[in-house]
Structures are given as structure tokens and as C-alpha cells.
Design a protein around this motif. Structure first.
Motif, PDB file in Angstrom:
ATOM      1  N   GLN A  88       0.812  -1.216   0.000  1.00 33.70           N
ATOM      2  CA  GLN A  88       0.000   0.000   0.000  1.00 33.70           C
ATOM      3  C   GLN A  88       0.851   1.274   0.000  1.00 33.70           C
ATOM      4  O   GLN A  88       0.328   2.376   0.093  1.00 33.70           O
ATOM      5  N   THR A 136      -2.018   3.068   3.148  1.00 34.19           N
ATOM      6  CA  THR A 136      -1.678   2.271   4.337  1.00 34.19           C
ATOM      7  C   THR A 136      -2.602   2.613   5.505  1.00 34.19           C
ATOM      8  O   THR A 136      -2.651   1.905   6.508  1.00 34.19           O
ATOM      9  N   CYS A 179       6.333  -3.338   4.702  1.00 34.62           N
ATOM     10  CA  CYS A 179       5.230  -3.425   3.728  1.00 34.62           C
ATOM     11  C   CYS A 179       4.473  -4.734   3.916  1.00 34.62           C
ATOM     12  O   CYS A 179       3.238  -4.747   3.879  1.00 34.62           O
ATOM     13  N   SER A 187       2.305  -4.635   7.035  1.00 30.79           N
ATOM     14  CA  SER A 187       1.155  -3.726   7.058  1.00 30.79           C
ATOM     15  C   SER A 187       0.235  -3.922   5.865  1.00 30.79           C
ATOM     16  O   SER A 187      -0.672  -3.130   5.650  1.00 30.79           O
ATOM     17  N   SER A 188       0.458  -4.990   5.077  1.00 26.94           N
ATOM     18  CA  SER A 188      -0.392  -5.150   3.889  1.00 26.94           C
ATOM     19  C   SER A 188      -1.599  -6.040   4.127  1.00 26.94           C
ATOM     20  O   SER A 188      -2.361  -6.303   3.226  1.00 26.94           O
ATOM     21  N   CYS A 213       1.640   7.350   0.935  1.00 27.38           N
ATOM     22  CA  CYS A 213       1.355   6.328   1.956  1.00 27.38           C
ATOM     23  C   CYS A 213      -0.111   6.325   2.389  1.00 27.38           C
ATOM     24  O   CYS A 213      -0.475   5.630   3.338  1.00 27.38           O
TER      25      CYS A 213
END
Ligand SMILES: Cc1ncc(COP(=O)(O)O)c(C=O)c1O
Length: 398
Positions: A298, A320, A380, A383-384, A317
């Protein structure tokens, strides 16, 4: 200094110096590479050359070497220049000049915050102008209207722009210079990132031909891996010469002849082997690695910066669900330092739409880039999962 107390981009850059993987500041620290290693082994003879020629000739050799690499015959023969130790020193002189002349400046946004900070420190009035009014030639009519409405008699642009990578085409640059000449607007250009522009042209020639009143500053420190040994050319049209030189002399006698002789070698080697082989291959390689590390996540390349060839990458960002400071804070906990985007919006950082970018520097040693991107990839991946709520109103400006 705690994360909450950091007020400027340089605060974050200083914090980055102590991190495991520092991709925060935009100073050139890439590995020397085959083309430049010979310069370091010849430092003793470069010292002797610098001592032999003395300051005026060393200045001239540096300026001519810079002009050759910039392919500017106009700069090569110009006598209207001084050389400062750093680009910030040149900007500080420009700021003192603006204050002394009682000028009111429109400076583009986003851009590196220390330009505005230095102008404000010298109490030179400054207002923000969105970068699209400068880089989109179709908007130059609106730009002039804005400048007039705000009573600005000076336009300060950064070309190519840090962080977005936007560049003026020759036509747009010429149009801007003609517009400023006709409207008696002083045009100031920070060209610190010029050697990353893949469609460069003799912009000094254009300025001279249009007869515009101008100041132009340069920097070697964003390009050559000289561990912050650097120099900044500050050039000017003849009408600005006396005051700029007066202010320069209040601050400096000269720049270091040794530093200039070393930098002249870097410029000459680059002219010989080409920017492609000595500089651009590294930027392109690191940009590919970075884009690979964030692929499918994201964190995405910011709108309008997909074609950037600058030594920094401007990422969005908002997908996210986290703002720039949250991301910087999570990354720093993982040992990776990057810059929060909001501070590039030096006049409007408080708006939530301005808090949706981070900037990552590419011209760092291979091992640092590898360590940094490993951390970025891990961030990444972590947090994806899930689909976060979009917490930002997205402004039109990227
Ligand atoms: C466009 C631009 N000009 C000037 C500077 C100042 O450079 P220095 O810190 O080397 O003085 C920076 C710093 O990043 C910059 O981005």
C-alpha cells in the motif's frame, strides 16, 4: 531530540545519521565505483595542483568543468559567479539579497524546507506557490496572475524539484524566463539536482538570451560521493552582481582550493565517462530495487513522480491508513530512516492531505540500500494485511 520534537527535515536527517540504515538525507554517499576510485588514490597530486594554481584559477577550472558537464557554453564563459561551500550558503546569500532589496518572493511547494527557513531567518517575505503552476507551462498565465495578486516580484523555483522529481522542459523554462523578463520578476533557480535531469539543456543560455534578471545556484553534493566535501556555484545576471558579491565577501574570502580541485576531477571524470555510466546507473538500479521492495504493497510511488529520475523517491502512503510520521516512526523502530513528506510542504504541513508522503534517498552505499530495503519490505509485508480505512482527504497536488 525525541521524534515529537523534530520540526525540520534536517532534524530528521540528523536523526537518520545515527540509524542502522539511513535513507533520509539526499546527500550523495553511494559507493565510489570504478570510475571515481582513481581520484581518491591521486589526492596527493590533486593537492599539489590546487596549491600550484591558486584561488582565481582553481575557481575558473572548477566553473569550466561544471559548465562542460552541464553542457553550458554560456556558463563556461560567464564571469558572474561565486562559489560557496554548500548550497545552503548560496541560499543564505540569496535570502540576504532578497531582504536587502525589499523583495517579496513566491517559492514553490513542496520543496526542501530549508529554502523557506533560510529566507525566513533573514526576514525576507516568502509565500508558497504550488509546483504545478511552474512545471505545467499551460498554467504560467495563472502563475503570473497569482504573483501579481500576491504582490510578488520574485519567483524561486527548484528545477528539478526535490522531492517530486518534476523538471522543466526547455520550452517551459524559456516560457518562464520570458514571462519573468516581461513582468520584471526576478527569477531564482535552485538547480542542485540538475545532473539527474535526463533532458538537460543550456538553461544559462536561455536566461542570457531572454535578458531576465536571475540568480541560479548549483550543488555538487547531491551527485558525487565525496563524503560532504562539496561546492555550490552561485551565478547571477549582471544587474545583481554588485550586491551578491558584496554579501558573499561579508561571509567568505573563497572556497577551499583543495575541495574545488577534487571536485573538478569528479566533474572531469564524469564528463569523460558520461553521467549515465557514473551516476544514473546507480540511481536506476536503486530505484528498481526500491520499487521492487514496495511492489504490491500500500506504499506506492506518488502520483506525478512515476517518471522521476531524481536521486530520491517520493512515495504516497495514504493507502496504508497511516500518516507520514507514523510510517517514519515505525520504520525508525526497524532501523530505517526516511523523511516525512509533510515538511516539504513548508507552508501547509498541517493539512492532512500534506501528510501522505514519505521520501526515500537512493544514492547510498549498496549495503545501506540493501539493509534499508530489507526493512522496508518487511514493513510493507507486515502492514499489507486487511484493508485499512483511508484517513486522508487526498489533495489534487501530489
Ligand atoms: C533543492 C535543495 N537545495 C539546497 C539544499 C541544501 O543543500 P546543503 O544541505 O548541501 O546545503 C537542499 C538540501 O537537501 C536541497 O534539496
Amino acid at each position: 531530540m525525541s521524534f515529537d520534537e523534530m520540526q525540520t527535515l534536517t532534524d530528521f536527517e540528523v536523526r537518520g545519521l545515527a540509524s542502522h540504515a539511513n535513507l533520509a538525507d539526499g546527500h550523495a554517499y553511494q559507493d565510489l565505483g570504478g570510475h571515481f576510485t582513481g581520484i581518491v588514490t591521486q589526492l596527493r597530486s590533486i593537492w599539489a595542483t590546487a596549491a600550484k594554481y591558486g584561488i582565481p584559477e582553481t575557481n575558473d577550472r572548477f566553473k569550466k568543468a561544471f559548465a562542460r558537464l552541464a553542457q553550458s557554453e554560456t556558463l563556461g564563459r560567464s564571469a558572474n559567479y561565486t562559489i560557496c561551500p554548500t548550497a545552503s550558503n548560496s541560499i543564505d546569500i540569496v535570502a540576504a539579497f532578497l531582504k536587502e532589496c525589499g523583495r517579496r518572493t513566491a517559492l514553490i511547494e513542496p520543496t526542501f524546507d530549508n529554502l523557506a527557513l533560510l529566507l525566513k531567518r533573514r526576514r525576507a517575505p516568502v509565500m508558497a506557490i504550488p509546483e504545478e503552476f511552474v512545471f505545467d507551462a499551460d498554467r504560467h498565465v495563472d502563475l503570473l496572475r497569482l504573483l501579481r495578486a500576491a504582490h510578488c516580484d520574485t519567483l524561486f523555483v527548484v528545477n528539478p524539484n526535490n522531492p517530486t522529481g518534476k523538471c522543466l522542459s526547455r520550452e517551459a523554462f524559456e516560457g518562464l524566463a520570458i514571462m519573468c523578463a516581461n513582468a520584471s520578476i526576478l527569477l531564482i533557480i535552485d538547480s542542485s539536482f540538475r545532473f539527474y535531469n535526463r533532458s538537460a539543456f543550456d538553461d544559462y543560455g536561455v536566461l542570457e538570451a531572454t535578458g531576465v534578471s536571475f540568480l541560479m545556484l548549483e550543488d555538487t553534493g547531491k551527485v558525487f560521493p565525496t563524503l560532504d566535501m562539496k561546492a555550490s556555484l552561485l551565478s547571477y545576471s549582471t544587474d545583481n552582481r554588485d550586491l551578491i558579491e558584496e554579501i558573499y565577501k561579508e561571509l567568505y574570502l573563497c572556497s577551499s582550493a583543495f575541495a574545488l580541485a577534487v571536485l573538478t576531477e569528479f566533474l572531469d571524470v564524469t564528463s569523460r565517462v558520461g553521467l549515465g555510466a557514473s551516476v544514473w546507473t546507480t540511481v536506476d538500479k536503486h530505484r528498481d530495487l526500491l520499487r521492487n521492495a514496495i511492489a504490491g504493497s500500500q506504499l506506492v510511488v506518488a502520483h506525478g513522480s512515476a517518471k522521476s529520475t531524481l536521486s530520491v523517491e517520493w512515495l504516497a502512503c495514504h493507502e496504508t491508513g497511516k500518516h507520514d510520521l507514523e510510517i517514519c516512526s515505525e520504520l525508525i523502530r526497524r532501523g530505517l530512516a526516511v523523511l516525512p513528506g509533510r515538511l516539504f510542504y513548508w507552508a501547509s504541513a498541517d493539512s492532512s492531505a500534506r501528510q501522505a508522503h514519505i521520501r526515500i534517498s537512493l544514492m547510498k552505499p549498496e549495503r545501506v540500500v540493501a539493509a534499508g530495503l530489507e526493512r522496508l519490505r518487511a514493513f510493507c509485508q507486515s502492514s499489507s494485511t486487511g484493508s485499512p480505512a483511508k484517513v486522508f482527504e487526498l489533495g489534487a497536488s501530489a
